[in-house]
Design an enzyme around this catalytic site. Structure first.
Site, PDB file in Angstrom:
ATOM      1  CG  LEU A 101      -0.028  -5.527  -6.346  1.00  0.00           C
ATOM      2  CD1 LEU A 101       0.377  -5.906  -4.819  1.00  0.00           C
ATOM      3  CD2 LEU A 101       1.283  -6.039  -7.203  1.00  0.00           C
ATOM      4  N   GLY A 102      -4.210  -6.927  -7.864  1.00  0.00           N
ATOM      5  CA  GLY A 102      -5.249  -7.928  -8.188  1.00  0.00           C
ATOM      6  C   GLY A 102      -6.214  -7.534  -7.265  1.00  0.00           C
ATOM      7  CE  LYS A 134      -8.081  -8.528   0.858  1.00  0.00           C
ATOM      8  NZ  LYS A 134      -8.046 -10.280   1.318  1.00  0.00           N
ATOM      9  CG  ASP A 152     -11.212 -18.334  -0.575  1.00  0.00           C
ATOM     10  OD1 ASP A 152     -11.225 -19.106  -1.733  1.00  0.00           O
ATOM     11  OD2 ASP A 152     -11.295 -17.154  -0.796  1.00  0.00           O
ATOM     12  CB  VAL A 156      -4.368  -6.555  -3.343  1.00  0.00           C
ATOM     13  CG1 VAL A 156      -2.862  -6.482  -2.842  1.00  0.00           C
ATOM     14  CG2 VAL A 156      -5.076  -7.451  -2.559  1.00  0.00           C
ATOM     15  CG  HIS A 202     -16.111 -12.711  -4.635  1.00  0.00           C
ATOM     16  ND1 HIS A 202     -16.828 -12.121  -5.700  1.00  0.00           N
ATOM     17  CD2 HIS A 202     -15.890 -13.989  -4.846  1.00  0.00           C
ATOM     18  CE1 HIS A 202     -17.501 -13.065  -6.462  1.00  0.00           C
ATOM     19  NE2 HIS A 202     -16.764 -14.320  -6.140  1.00  0.00           N
ATOM     20  CG  PHE A 203     -15.607  -9.914   0.115  1.00  0.00           C
ATOM     21  CD1 PHE A 203     -16.746  -9.560  -0.023  1.00  0.00           C
ATOM     22  CD2 PHE A 203     -15.065 -11.403   0.361  1.00  0.00           C
ATOM     23  CE1 PHE A 203     -17.860 -10.434   0.168  1.00  0.00           C
ATOM     24  CE2 PHE A 203     -15.914 -12.233   0.399  1.00  0.00           C
ATOM     25  CZ  PHE A 203     -17.332 -11.839   0.339  1.00  0.00           C
TER      26      PHE A 203
END
Ligand code: ADP
Ligand code: MG
Length: 312
Positions: free
Chosen positions: A42-43, A69, A161, A50, A46-47
């Site tokens: 899905l994407g 995730k 964020d 998903v 940085h850390f």
């Protein structure tokens, strides 16, 4: 109750049927790795990374789809923050915040995967460039983000964020805030959080005091909301992105766009331009979110009232 009594009777009469085989798992937040079937990526940021899975314990393709995730790398430093991210999301219940569903622990391991509801339309960053969102629609999304943020702040968390890439789209009339990876708790009485850890940060979404002094507060989330509002009104088109616009503002093209340069621009009162066809009241709101003095910025409560008035 009668069902339970009958069931107990059956078990007593048939001692080989143990409850663990007849009853489903008692804890719905425990996901077993063996039932998770990978569908697609899905994407990633940085850390985290998903991935879309189907959770299918019946193994007949009827299971629900969930977003999972996981950490990209698992060193002890990020692990602590990761467990915090999970605990924070677990404690949040709001219609404009992505829903926690549970965890999946790999057998014997300490690494945990976070299971969330799957939002089929992805983040605003993927969704907006594809659709031609009208002004009232954009303002509805902005209003919903404010509602999620006001709830988060009422629990004394700052997101740190907030950006279009971290707002997820459930359907054409509902968005939810996601990615609580940088979220921090502000103890009662304190007004800001000072980051100690280095590392790259979403600088173009950061308020002046975050860039200069690493001071994060409820008001710095409001600044980031202003940038997110700008992204929504420019439909997340790359050419108009905050990075590109700030880069254009530096006259010297050879000058590298560094945090120092960005601070200089902001101190000279330079801000992102008003998006094309932006209503005057919205432009004013956006500018208030970017007030150099954090005390002058509106709260999310005030922003909600303003959006209610503008959307009338
Ligand atoms: P990171 O902490 O690494 O930035 P995010 O939580 O922001 O990770 O997720 C990265 C990307 O994955 C998002 O920008 C979005 O595109 C996608 N994504 C995250 N959560 C979901 C979800 N629940 N449903 C659908 N897509 C998601
Ligand atoms: Mg993210």
């Amino acid at each position: 109750l009668t069902v339970l009594r009958e069931l107990t009777d059956i078990i007593i009469k048939n001692p080989d049927i143990s409850p663990s085989e007849t009853l489903p798992d008692s804890d719905p937040s425990v996901f077993h790795k063996r039932y998770l079937k990978k569908m697609r990526d899905l994407g990633e940021g940085h850390f985290g990374k998903v991935t879309l899975y189907q959770y299918d314990p019946a193994n007949d393709g009827t299971g629900e789809r969930v977003a999972v995730k996981a950490l990209k790398q698992e060193n002890s430093q990020v692990l602590e923050g990761w467990m915090k991210e999970i605990d924070i999301l677990k404690s949040l219940y709001h219609s404009n915040i992505v829903k926690y569903k549970g965890c999946c622990t790999e057998l014997g391991g300490q690494v945990v995967q976070l299971i969330m509801e799957y939002l089929p339309l992805g983040s605003l960053k993927e969704y907006l460039p594809k659709c031609n969102l009208g002004r009232p629609h954009s303002l509805m999304f902005a209003h919903q983000i404010c509602q999620g943020m006001e709830y988060l702040h009422s629990k004394r968390y700052i997101h740190r964020d907030l950006a279009a890439r971290n707002v997820l789209v459930e359907n054409e009339s509902l968005v939810k805030i996601g990615d609580f990876g940088l979220t921090k708790y502000i103890p009662e009485g304190d007004i800001y959080y000072r980051v100690r850890e280095e590392g790259d940060s979403p600088v173009f979404w950061y308020a002046l005091e975050c860039l200069k002094e690493n001071k994060f507060s409820f008001a710095s989330d409001v600044w980031s909301f202003g940038v997110t509002l700008y992204e929504i009104l420019t439909c997340c088109v790359h050419r108009q992105s905050p990075q590109e616009k700030f880069r254009e503002m530096t006259q010297d093209t050879r000058e590298q766009m560094t945090v120092v340069v960005l601070i200089k621009l902001l101190e000279k009162q330079h801000r992102l331009p008003a998006p094309k066809n932006c209503p005057h009241e919205v432009k004013i709101l956006m500018e208030q979110c970017w007030a150099a003095d954090s005390a002058q910025r509106p709260s999310f409560k005030t922003l909600i009232e303003k959006f209610e008035a503008i959307r009338q």
